[in-house]
Enzyme design. Structure first.
Site, PDB file in Angstrom:
ATOM      1  N   ARG A  66      10.720   2.438   1.854  1.00  5.22           N
ATOM      2  CA  ARG A  66      11.164   2.313   3.250  1.00  5.22           C
ATOM      3  C   ARG A  66      12.675   2.420   3.392  1.00  5.22           C
ATOM      4  O   ARG A  66      13.177   2.762   4.460  1.00  5.22           O
ATOM      5  CB  ARG A  66      10.605   1.036   3.864  1.00  5.22           C
ATOM      6  CG  ARG A  66       9.089   1.120   4.062  1.00  5.22           C
ATOM      7  CD  ARG A  66       8.503  -0.166   4.597  1.00  5.22           C
ATOM      8  NE  ARG A  66       8.779  -1.291   3.741  1.00  5.22           N
ATOM      9  CZ  ARG A  66       7.934  -1.812   2.866  1.00  5.22           C
ATOM     10  NH1 ARG A  66       6.739  -1.286   2.721  1.00  5.22           N
ATOM     11  NH2 ARG A  66       8.277  -2.859   2.144  1.00  5.22           N
ATOM     12  N   GLU A 103       8.842 -11.067  -9.156  1.00  3.37           N
ATOM     13  CA  GLU A 103       8.200 -12.379  -9.159  1.00  3.37           C
ATOM     14  C   GLU A 103       7.093 -12.456 -10.205  1.00  3.37           C
ATOM     15  O   GLU A 103       6.924 -13.465 -10.876  1.00  3.37           O
ATOM     16  CB  GLU A 103       7.597 -12.667  -7.785  1.00  3.37           C
ATOM     17  CG  GLU A 103       8.546 -13.340  -6.822  1.00  3.37           C
ATOM     18  CD  GLU A 103       7.850 -13.684  -5.520  1.00  3.37           C
ATOM     19  OE1 GLU A 103       7.423 -14.837  -5.368  1.00  3.37           O
ATOM     20  OE2 GLU A 103       7.725 -12.783  -4.675  1.00  3.37           O
TER      21      GLU A 103
END
Length: 183
Positions: A66, A103
């Site tokens: 994006r 993560e």
């Protein structure tokens, strides 16, 4: 052109928050709803163009995927060159790469080795700042080829995930149009 509070609210009203995506317990900030509204998308680009007035930027890099949307549009609107930073195996010429932690694992990003000349000042552009891992890796790529990170600009910042602090601790100026605390 400085954006008004009404402009900011207009854009914010066009963001969709989706519960439990991509997995249970996550609230996803969906920016695609702002892209389909020409006014909201235009106001977002106006915000980013305003930022560039005070920066001496030679190139804009956009982070897959994006960040390509905002970075390329900003490039066209400001007549500043655009460089894509991609996932591995997507660029045809010689690349430099950086591995970084996520993560739940790790990832790699790449850029053409000749995309940035030594000493060029670069703006990092992406749609969302969360933990700052990808943007920090992008800054490492830029520095690896001799470029200088002028700043990083994001459409949306998730304030509770520490991305801003991570980038600022690496000497990167951070700007974001909208901030969310999703806790």
């Amino acid at each position: 052109m400085s954006l008004t509070a009404n402009d900011i609210n207009y854009v914010k009203d066009h963001i969709r928050l989706v519960d439990n995506f991509p997995k249970e317990g996550i609230k996803f900030v969906d920016i695609t709803t702002t892209l389909k509204d020409a006014k909201a998308f235009g106001l977002t680009l106006d915000y980013m163009k305003d930022i560039l007035k005070d920066e001496n930027i030679d190139l804009i890099v956009g982070l897959e995927s994006r960040g390509f949307i905002y970075g390329a549009a900003l490039s066209a609107a400001t007549n500043i060159g655009f460089v894509p930073i991609r996932k591995p195996g997507k660029l045809p010429a010689e690349v430099v790469s950086v591995d970084y932690d996520l993560e739940y694992g790790s990832d790699t990003i790449e850029m053409h080795k000749d995309a940035i000349k030594p000493g060029q000042k670069v703006l990092i552009v992406d749609d969302l700042l969360a933990t700052g891992g990808t943007a920090t890796a992008a800054a490492q790529l830029i520095k690896k080829v001799g470029g200088e990170v002028g700043a990083a600009v994001f459409f949306v910042e998730l304030t509770t995930l520490g991305g801003r602090q991570k980038l600022e601790n690496n000497g990167i100026k951070v700007m974001s149009m909208l901030q969310y605390d999703l806790d």
